[in-house]
Design a protein around this motif. Structure first.
Motif, PDB file in Angstrom:
ATOM      1  N   ALA A  52       0.883  -1.177   0.000  1.00  0.00           N
ATOM      2  CA  ALA A  52       0.000   0.000   0.000  1.00  0.00           C
ATOM      3  C   ALA A  52       0.916   1.221   0.000  1.00  0.00           C
ATOM      4  CB  ALA A  52      -0.894   0.001   1.232  1.00  0.00           C
ATOM      5  N   PHE A  53       0.723   2.095  -0.985  1.00  0.00           N
ATOM      6  CA  PHE A  53       1.549   3.300  -1.099  1.00  0.00           C
ATOM      7  C   PHE A  53       0.796   4.481  -0.503  1.00  0.00           C
ATOM      8  CE2 PHE A  53       2.584   7.155  -3.662  1.00  0.00           C
ATOM      9  CZ  PHE A  53       3.870   7.347  -3.172  1.00  0.00           C
ATOM     10  N   LEU A  54       1.415   5.116   0.488  1.00  0.00           N
ATOM     11  CA  LEU A  54       0.788   6.254   1.157  1.00  0.00           C
ATOM     12  C   LEU A  54       1.369   7.540   0.551  1.00  0.00           C
ATOM     13  CD1 LEU A  54      -0.385   6.613   4.688  1.00  0.00           C
ATOM     14  CD2 LEU A  54       1.281   8.301   3.987  1.00  0.00           C
ATOM     15  N   ALA A  55       0.504   8.346  -0.054  1.00  0.00           N
ATOM     16  CA  ALA A  55       0.943   9.531  -0.804  1.00  0.00           C
ATOM     17  C   ALA A  55       1.012  10.759   0.098  1.00  0.00           C
ATOM     18  CB  ALA A  55      -0.013   9.786  -1.959  1.00  0.00           C
ATOM     19  N   LEU A  56       2.246  11.104   0.494  1.00  0.00           N
ATOM     20  CA  LEU A  56       2.433  12.296   1.330  1.00  0.00           C
ATOM     21  C   LEU A  56       2.508  13.543   0.462  1.00  0.00           C
ATOM     22  CD1 LEU A  56       5.098  10.867   3.774  1.00  0.00           C
ATOM     23  CD2 LEU A  56       2.775  11.552   4.396  1.00  0.00           C
ATOM     24  N   LYS A  57       2.138  14.660   1.062  1.00  0.00           N
ATOM     25  CA  LYS A  57       2.221  15.942   0.351  1.00  0.00           C
ATOM     26  C   LYS A  57       3.043  16.888   1.209  1.00  0.00           C
ATOM     27  CE  LYS A  57      -0.850  19.303  -1.914  1.00  0.00           C
ATOM     28  NZ  LYS A  57      -0.072  20.490  -1.636  1.00  0.00           N
ATOM     29  N   GLY A  58       4.114  17.434   0.632  1.00  0.00           N
ATOM     30  CA  GLY A  58       4.954  18.381   1.360  1.00  0.00           C
ATOM     31  C   GLY A  58       4.885  19.756   0.733  1.00  0.00           C
ATOM     32  N   GLU A  59       5.742  20.648   1.213  1.00  0.00           N
ATOM     33  CA  GLU A  59       5.745  22.003   0.655  1.00  0.00           C
ATOM     34  C   GLU A  59       6.200  22.001  -0.796  1.00  0.00           C
ATOM     35  OE1 GLU A  59       7.977  24.733   3.103  1.00  0.00           O
ATOM     36  OE2 GLU A  59       6.913  24.058   4.902  1.00  0.00           O
ATOM     37  N   ARG A  60       7.154  21.113  -1.108  1.00  0.00           N
ATOM     38  CA  ARG A  60       7.749  21.153  -2.448  1.00  0.00           C
ATOM     39  C   ARG A  60       7.484  19.890  -3.270  1.00  0.00           C
ATOM     40  NH1 ARG A  60      11.280  23.491   0.952  1.00  0.00           N
ATOM     41  NH2 ARG A  60      12.447  21.584   1.318  1.00  0.00           N
ATOM     42  N   PHE A  61       6.663  18.981  -2.772  1.00  0.00           N
ATOM     43  CA  PHE A  61       6.393  17.767  -3.545  1.00  0.00           C
ATOM     44  C   PHE A  61       4.994  17.281  -3.214  1.00  0.00           C
ATOM     45  CE2 PHE A  61       7.551  16.185   0.572  1.00  0.00           C
ATOM     46  CZ  PHE A  61       6.719  15.097   0.742  1.00  0.00           C
ATOM     47  N   ASP A  62       4.449  16.470  -4.096  1.00  0.00           N
ATOM     48  CA  ASP A  62       3.160  15.840  -3.843  1.00  0.00           C
ATOM     49  C   ASP A  62       3.211  14.427  -4.412  1.00  0.00           C
ATOM     50  OD1 ASP A  62       0.603  14.976  -3.567  1.00  0.00           O
ATOM     51  OD2 ASP A  62      -0.356  16.766  -4.408  1.00  0.00           O
ATOM     52  N   ALA A  63       3.248  13.436  -3.531  1.00  0.00           N
ATOM     53  CA  ALA A  63       3.410  12.044  -3.965  1.00  0.00           C
ATOM     54  C   ALA A  63       2.171  11.507  -4.676  1.00  0.00           C
ATOM     55  CB  ALA A  63       3.766  11.164  -2.768  1.00  0.00           C
ATOM     56  N   THR A  96      -3.168  12.528   4.556  1.00  0.00           N
ATOM     57  CA  THR A  96      -2.294  11.340   4.531  1.00  0.00           C
ATOM     58  C   THR A  96      -1.211  11.398   5.606  1.00  0.00           C
ATOM     59  OG1 THR A  96      -1.088  12.400   2.706  1.00  0.00           O
ATOM     60  CG2 THR A  96      -2.644  10.670   2.120  1.00  0.00           C
ATOM     61  N   ARG A  97      -0.764  12.607   5.956  1.00  0.00           N
ATOM     62  CA  ARG A  97       0.249  12.750   7.014  1.00  0.00           C
ATOM     63  C   ARG A  97      -0.307  12.230   8.348  1.00  0.00           C
ATOM     64  NH1 ARG A  97       4.490  16.534   6.254  1.00  0.00           N
ATOM     65  NH2 ARG A  97       5.788  16.707   8.117  1.00  0.00           N
ATOM     66  N   LEU A  98      -1.554  12.629   8.646  1.00  0.00           N
ATOM     67  CA  LEU A  98      -2.195  12.160   9.890  1.00  0.00           C
ATOM     68  C   LEU A  98      -2.546  10.679   9.787  1.00  0.00           C
ATOM     69  CD1 LEU A  98      -4.517  15.202  10.736  1.00  0.00           C
ATOM     70  CD2 LEU A  98      -2.299  14.631  11.735  1.00  0.00           C
ATOM     71  N   GLY A 147      18.578   5.949  11.906  1.00  0.00           N
ATOM     72  CA  GLY A 147      18.953   7.256  11.344  1.00  0.00           C
ATOM     73  C   GLY A 147      18.246   8.377  12.063  1.00  0.00           C
ATOM     74  N   ASN A 148      17.637   9.268  11.274  1.00  0.00           N
ATOM     75  CA  ASN A 148      16.961  10.406  11.903  1.00  0.00           C
ATOM     76  C   ASN A 148      15.443  10.324  11.714  1.00  0.00           C
ATOM     77  OD1 ASN A 148      16.942  10.797   9.205  1.00  0.00           O
ATOM     78  ND2 ASN A 148      17.672  12.900   9.218  1.00  0.00           N
ATOM     79  N   LEU A 149      14.912   9.095  11.746  1.00  0.00           N
ATOM     80  CA  LEU A 149      13.457   8.915  11.613  1.00  0.00           C
ATOM     81  C   LEU A 149      12.779   9.227  12.950  1.00  0.00           C
ATOM     82  CD1 LEU A 149      13.310   5.663   9.433  1.00  0.00           C
ATOM     83  CD2 LEU A 149      12.886   8.003   8.700  1.00  0.00           C
ATOM     84  N   ASN A 150      12.906  10.503  13.383  1.00  0.00           N
ATOM     85  CA  ASN A 150      12.444  10.851  14.737  1.00  0.00           C
ATOM     86  C   ASN A 150      11.393  11.951  14.734  1.00  0.00           C
ATOM     87  OD1 ASN A 150      13.830  13.199  14.197  1.00  0.00           O
ATOM     88  ND2 ASN A 150      15.432  12.888  15.722  1.00  0.00           N
ATOM     89  N   ASN A 151      10.831  12.281  13.545  1.00  0.00           N
ATOM     90  CA  ASN A 151       9.839  13.366  13.517  1.00  0.00           C
ATOM     91  C   ASN A 151       8.437  12.805  13.291  1.00  0.00           C
ATOM     92  OD1 ASN A 151       9.865  12.623  10.846  1.00  0.00           O
ATOM     93  ND2 ASN A 151      10.532  14.604  10.057  1.00  0.00           N
ATOM     94  N   ASP A 152       7.477  13.687  12.959  1.00  0.00           N
ATOM     95  CA  ASP A 152       6.080  13.241  12.853  1.00  0.00           C
ATOM     96  C   ASP A 152       5.864  12.276  11.686  1.00  0.00           C
ATOM     97  OD1 ASP A 152       6.523  15.253  10.999  1.00  0.00           O
ATOM     98  OD2 ASP A 152       4.559  16.177  11.227  1.00  0.00           O
TER      99      ASP A 152
END
Length: 467
Positions: A52-63, A96-98, A147-152
């Motif tokens: 299952a591919f979860l499509a995140l949306k950021g400030e500079r990209f949209d999956a 999708t982030r939530l 690594g740095n997988l420590n954020n939301d």
């Protein structure tokens, strides 16, 4: 967004019902995939049949733009916040982030056997986490933040890797804004958690150390058993006031778990670990007083989760540092210390003390420190002043936009001549080569350090190549 969720072991599969239940979404046109979902991922490059591919949306990209591509790769399901014109089953969610957070929280709740430690702080998080991983994984399968997988986004990605055999989880929680640790610690549901220290990392976002303390202290709202407190921290009393559990355990000078008889060697240290369960000598394969402090923090977290003193000592003595965290690399006749993983003002000063313990001519090569906001120039000025004043350091080579500010700080002392400032790595490299030629054949020790975005490892590799 390329956050890889791949793991070598087989993950627990998800049913279609679980996906919908966890995310509270709906199936577009009621079209569902048959069979189980082997994993949920956010990196389109890895998507294949059964995912299952979860499509995140950021400030500079949209999956959401990659959904046709993952469908072509054989991916069965897309989790989206808006329907997309592609031949794939779509689970539509509000955000999708939530939804990623909800999926991580759901996976955590499905593993009631798990004992969870969560930790945060301005510096030392990664090393303390690695030490805890070394202690616990000797005893049982343990999930440790990679690594740095420590954020939301990173925290739920790690939780998705939980499997029934895991008995422990060590979760590192980072904060780049107020409310983030409240969000991730609620998701993680730790038994034992706490702050290692309040430093000056991320000053820019929080407007000062009070704000940093408030943001980090959100971790204390979601602990079920024991709160961990840094006894020697300037903010210890403020932190104590945030504790809500009946049980707490403090570490560091003046705390219940503390180090004495500390001996600092060039590449290691030894100390007596003092606890309510007794005292034991620890031969720690890490240099620097700050790492002795990290070890006492790790011991406190481990004790609070029920680990015995002998197991803690054995785990600490076998611990291995993360890549780019004070790694000692002998090369030709020289010693290179790779501390390029990241930097903040506190860790920069701690690294200088480690370099001062080494042999020969000692050269510290520093990159800029990020996320200091409007305090950046003054913080680099103070850093320059302090680094050249460390006894035993012969040269400081500052590289980056704030190198001139560091040099001004150096010149405010009697040791101003120790520092050279360069705006970029290309300018600094010939100076470093020249230093080596001037001092040959004397032994030399170099330490490279800077914030992640400065890529100081590139300059280190370039210099090593020239030798």
């Amino acid at each position: 967004m390329h956050t890889s969720t791949t793991s070598t072991a087989a993950l627990e599969p998800w049913s279609i019902e679980q996906l919908q239940q966890a995310t509270q979404g709906y199936w577009l046109n009621d079209k569902k995939s048959a069979g189980q979902i082997k994993r949920i991922l956010t990196d389109s490059r890895d998507a294949e049949a059964g995912d299952a591919f979860l499509a995140l949306k950021g400030e500079r990209f949209d999956a959401h733009d990659f959904i046709a591509q993952v469908a072509a790769q054989g991916c069965d399901i897309a989790i989206v916040s808006r329907p997309v014109d592609a031949d794939i089953c779509q689970l539509v969610v509000e955000d999708t982030r939530l939804a990623l957070g909800l999926l991580g929280a759901y996976r955590r709740q499905q593993n009631p056997q798990l004992k969870v430690i969560a930790l945060t702080g301005s510096s030392g998080k990664t090393t303390t986490k690695e030490m805890l991983g070394s202690i616990l994984s000797r005893l049982a399968p343990t999930l440790v933040t990679r690594g740095n997988l420590n954020n939301d986004l990173g925290v739920p990605v790690m939780l998705l890797e939980l499997r029934p055999e895991h008995q422990y989880a060590v979760m590192e929680l980072g904060a780049s804004h107020q409310g983030e640790i409240d969000y991730t610690s609620k998701m993680v549901q730790p038994h034992v958690a706490g702050i290692i220290n309040i430093g000056t990392a991320h000053l820019g976002e929080f407007g000062g150390r009070d704000g940093i303390c408030r943001a980090k202290s959100e971790i204390y709202a979601h602990i079920s058993e024991t709160s961990i407190i840094p006894a020697a921290d300037d903010f210890a009393e403020v932190i104590r006031a945030a504790v809500r559990t009946e049980k707490s355990l403090s570490f560091g000078a003046g705390g219940e778990v503390y180090a004495s008889d500390v001996v600092l060697e060039a590449q290691s240290s030894s100390f007596t670990l003092n606890t309510a369960q007794g005292s034991k000598t620890v031969q720690l394969p890490f240099a620097g007083e700050h790492n002795v402090e990290n070890a006492t923090a790790a011991a406190a977290f481990a004790l609070a989760i029920g680990i015995g003193l002998d197991d803690i000592v054995a785990g600490l003595e076998q611990a291995v540092g993360a890549k780019g965290r004070l790694n000692f690399i002998p090369h030709k006749d020289y010693l290179f210390i790779d501390d390029t993983y990241n930097a903040n003002p506190g860790s920069m000063r701690a690294a200088a003390e480690v370099l001062a313990q080494q042999q020969g001519i000692r050269i510290m090569v520093t990159g800029d420190i990020g996320e200091l906001g409007s305090s950046a120039a003054i913080e680099h000025y103070k850093l320059g002043r302090d680094l050249v004043s460390v006894k035993g350091i012969n040269f400081v080579v500052a590289v980056g936009e704030f190198a001139p500010a560091a040099q001004e700080g150096a010149r405010s002392t009697q040791y101003g001549k120790k520092m050279q400032a360069f705006l970029n790595q290309e300018q600094a490299l010939p100076f470093l080569i020249d230093l080596i030629e001037t001092h040959h054949p004397q032994p030399m020790s170099f330490l490279f350090k800077g914030s992640r975005f400065t890529h100081m490892e590139t300059l280190m590799a370039a210099l090593m190549e020239k030798l």
